[in-house]
Design a protein around this motif. Structure first.
Motif, mmCIF file in Angstrom:
data_model
loop_
_atom_site.group_PDB
_atom_site.id
_atom_site.type_symbol
_atom_site.label_atom_id
_atom_site.label_comp_id
_atom_site.label_asym_id
_atom_site.label_seq_id
_atom_site.Cartn_x
_atom_site.Cartn_y
_atom_site.Cartn_z
ATOM 1 N N ASN A 3 0.752 -1.168 0.251
ATOM 2 C CA ASN A 3 -0.239 -0.383 -0.163
ATOM 3 C C ASN A 3 1.345 0.995 0.479
ATOM 4 O O ASN A 3 1.461 0.878 0.955
ATOM 5 N N ARG A 8 6.063 0.593 -2.130
ATOM 6 C CA ARG A 8 6.770 0.369 -3.831
ATOM 7 C C ARG A 8 7.890 0.252 -3.298
ATOM 8 O O ARG A 8 9.346 -0.285 -4.410
ATOM 9 N N PRO A 236 -2.903 -11.983 -5.096
ATOM 10 C CA PRO A 236 -3.342 -11.364 -6.057
ATOM 11 C C PRO A 236 -2.450 -11.910 -7.965
ATOM 12 O O PRO A 236 -1.976 -10.894 -8.691
ATOM 13 N N VAL A 237 -1.612 -12.724 -7.822
ATOM 14 C CA VAL A 237 -1.319 -13.370 -8.582
ATOM 15 C C VAL A 237 -1.678 -14.624 -9.160
ATOM 16 O O VAL A 237 -1.919 -15.743 -8.787
ATOM 17 N N SER B 66 -9.859 2.317 1.316
ATOM 18 C CA SER B 66 -9.077 2.721 -0.466
ATOM 19 C C SER B 66 -7.628 2.397 -0.514
ATOM 20 O O SER B 66 -6.663 3.042 0.972
ATOM 21 N N LYS B 67 -6.659 2.238 -1.703
ATOM 22 C CA LYS B 67 -5.868 2.821 -1.716
ATOM 23 C C LYS B 67 -5.590 3.752 -2.773
ATOM 24 O O LYS B 67 -6.378 4.381 -4.127
ATOM 25 N N PRO B 68 -4.528 4.952 -2.366
ATOM 26 C CA PRO B 68 -3.700 5.570 -3.172
ATOM 27 C C PRO B 68 -3.609 5.852 -4.218
ATOM 28 O O PRO B 68 -3.793 6.013 -5.547
ATOM 29 N N ASN B 69 -2.590 4.474 -4.683
ATOM 30 C CA ASN B 69 -2.172 4.167 -6.171
ATOM 31 C C ASN B 69 -3.155 3.367 -7.363
ATOM 32 O O ASN B 69 -3.056 2.484 -8.226
ATOM 33 N N GLU B 108 -8.337 -10.812 -9.107
ATOM 34 C CA GLU B 108 -7.372 -9.843 -9.144
ATOM 35 C C GLU B 108 -6.392 -9.731 -10.783
ATOM 36 O O GLU B 108 -6.117 -8.729 -11.304
ATOM 37 N N PRO B 109 -5.907 -10.945 -10.492
ATOM 38 C CA PRO B 109 -5.245 -11.140 -11.818
ATOM 39 C C PRO B 109 -5.213 -10.967 -13.003
ATOM 40 O O PRO B 109 -4.936 -10.169 -14.806
#
Lengths: 266, 278
Positions: A3, A8, A236-237, B66-69, B108-109
């Protein structure tokens, strides 16, 4: 999971290091942290184990009691696995209802034990359809630094291995307790091995940082005969069929290593 | 035990519903079944009856999730109290929580969540009737519903279980085979990318059987993939047909009655003037 910007940047660094075949803490990709298991260190529960996997720290308690069986299995005992994310374990963990991750952790550990038929549930029956022995396995997270599934699975197996359940006397449908205890017999010794995918590499025993930036995760539980008992993919992969095959191979090697440590502790 | 097993099935082994080992149950998928949802799908897979609805991308509530990116995919798998025997509580169980999680991870993928910062895509799945393999059927419906919502996708996600029953590897376990069998392995797959996005397993299988089981399930997913695409096409074929009919009627109508054409004219003139005012 990942997040914002900090993770990142973290991810970039971790991915770079992993690409060179090493980890941030100097380990090889397929190397576990130091695993210490101590059993019988609590007096109240019927079985107990303390697992330290690097900085991850888990206490497993096995308690028994008397309860009612499920309708479809009137003569079989009941095993329940529960995971507790305590707020002392991590700055972001809060008291309250269990987060989804805790539910998944408990269910994945439970699935491994159940599928391998670790306990002979028929031996735990007391009065058909009315009373059976319950076995509660509680996974208590004391400090979190990743790879809870492997730590808890090893801990649960060690705690069950040392558990001594009270013996009961059944006379005409009435259950009375005795002073005696009986060692819980285990029929299999399943061990969960979790692989984490970062970029195109797979690593075992991920730390909290590595888990935070991972692409995905796959847990494979194997018994001592090298049979697969449970699999759980998460994150998620996707994985290719070849990657899954590779993970099963790695897991079957690592499971032997961890099982030896668990068995040495009991 | 293995001797008995080997001898018995050679002649008479048959699945409980007479299917071949690699045969799917009858599947019926329909897209666009919920008028209020942005996208929806209904699936019958054997006796499973499941509805999936998609809302979004829309603003996330509560905001802190929520996520900002990037956007968030939120899944809810829920079983109706009457979907199983005996009745179950409508409150979400630990099983539901876990299935909701793995559903999210497997769908999601296929999405471009980085396109929807601060937003959420909600996928709600209601099990109206359960007959073994509900999570796979739910994923199939959810993928079609996402596509039906017009959300760009890298690929559909198709799901199907394989497992071991009476010593044999079989595809798409029914309720009985699921409960009585030796093992169960739900798999979801994105055919275009050859990626397995859901993989769970419970039971006892050798390593070789496990790998074979994955392959069997993946083959099943590929068959379902085609059925999903058909369901999506069918909706648009129906829309096109309807549009064709409307167009044909519109062309046909003015000819016998010239008067309404005059009446229509002022309304068409009204529209541009409104635009000018704005």
């Amino acid at each position: 999971m990942s997040n914002g910007i900090v993770s990142r940047l973290k991810r970039k660094k971790i991915e770079e290091v992993v690409k060179t075949g090493k980890r941030m803490d100097g380990r090889d990709l397929l190397q576990y942290r130091d695993l210490q298991i101590k059993t019988r260190f609590l007096e109240k529960p019927e079985g107990s184990a303390e697992v330290k996997l690097g900085k991850s720290h888990v206490v497993v308690g096995v308690k028994s009691g008397i309860g009612t069986p499920f309708e479809d299995s009137p003569d079989e005992g009941v095993m329940m696995v529960n995971a507790e994310y305590t707020p002392i374990a991590h700055p972001t963990w809060e008291p309250g209802p269990p987060p989804d991750e805790a539910v998944e952790l408990a269910r994945v550990v439970d699935r491994g034990l159940r599928a391998a038929k670790v306990l002979s549930m028929e031996d735990l029956g007391l009065v058909s359809g009315e009373k059976v022995q319950m076995v509660y396995v509680d996974l208590y997270i004391i400090n979190f630094d990743g790879n809870l599934i492997d730590a808890c699975s090893a801990g649960a197996l060690a705690a069950l291995n040392t558990a001594e359940l009270p013996e009961f006397k059944v006379t005409k449908g009435a259950v009375s307790s005795t002073d005696k205890t009986k060692k819980l017999k285990l029929r299999a010794h399943p061990i969960a091995v979790t692989l984490v995918k970062i970029g195109s590499e797979f690593i075992v025993d991920a730390t909290a940082d590595e888990e935070e930036v991972m692409d995905g995760r796959i847990t494979i539980t194997l018994d001592e005969n090298n049979n697969v008992n449970a699999i759980q993919k998460s994150g998620p992969v996707g994985f290719t069929v070849d990657e899954i095959k590779k993970c099963i191979n790695i897991a079957s090697e690592k499971a032997v290593e961890i099982r030896a440590k668990v068995m040495a502790s009991v | 035990m293995s001797k008995q097993r080997k001898r018995k099935p050679a002649k008479t082994w048959e699945r409980i519903d007479g299917r071949k080992h690699d045969e799917l149950r009858p599947i019926h998928i329909e897209s666009g079944v919920l008028p209020n949802a942005d996208g929806s799908a209904y699936i019958e897979m054997g006796r499973n009856k499941i509805i999936a609805g998609v809302y979004g991308p829309r603003e996330m509530h509560p905001k802190r999730l929520s996520k900002p990116n990037m956007g968030v995919l939120r899944c809810r798998y829920h079983m109706a109290p009457f979907s199983v025997d005996p009745r179950r509580s409508p409150a979400p169980s630990r099983r539901d929580t876990e299935i909701s999680m793995v559903m999210r991870d497997c769908l999601e993928p296929a999405l471009f969540l980085e396109r929807y910062p601060r937003s959420v895509i909600d996928v709600f799945v209601e099990i109206i009737q359960a007959d073994g393999g509900t999570r796979c059927a739910s994923i199939n419906a959810a993928a079609v519903a996402l596509a039906d919502a017009g959300i760009p996708m890298k690929d559909l996600v198709s799901a199907c279980a394989a497992g071991k029953y009476e010593g044999r590897l079989i595809l798409d376990l029914g309720d009985y085979e699921d409960k009585k069998g030796e093992s169960d392995m739900p798999v979801a797959y994105m055919p275009k990318f050859e990626q397995v996005t859901l993989l769970q397993m419970e039971g006892i299988m050798t390593r070789e059987e496990t790998e074979e089981c994955v392959r069997l399930a993946v083959d099943g997913c590929k068959k379902i993939y085609e059925i999903q695409k058909e369901a999506l096409k069918k909706k648009y074929a129906a829309v096109r047909e309807e549009a064709g009919q409307v167009a044909a009627e519109a062309e046909f109508e003015p000819e016998p009655e010239p008067e309404p054409e005059e009446a229509e004219e002022p309304t068409t003139e009204d529209e541009p003037t409104e635009d000018e005012e704005q």
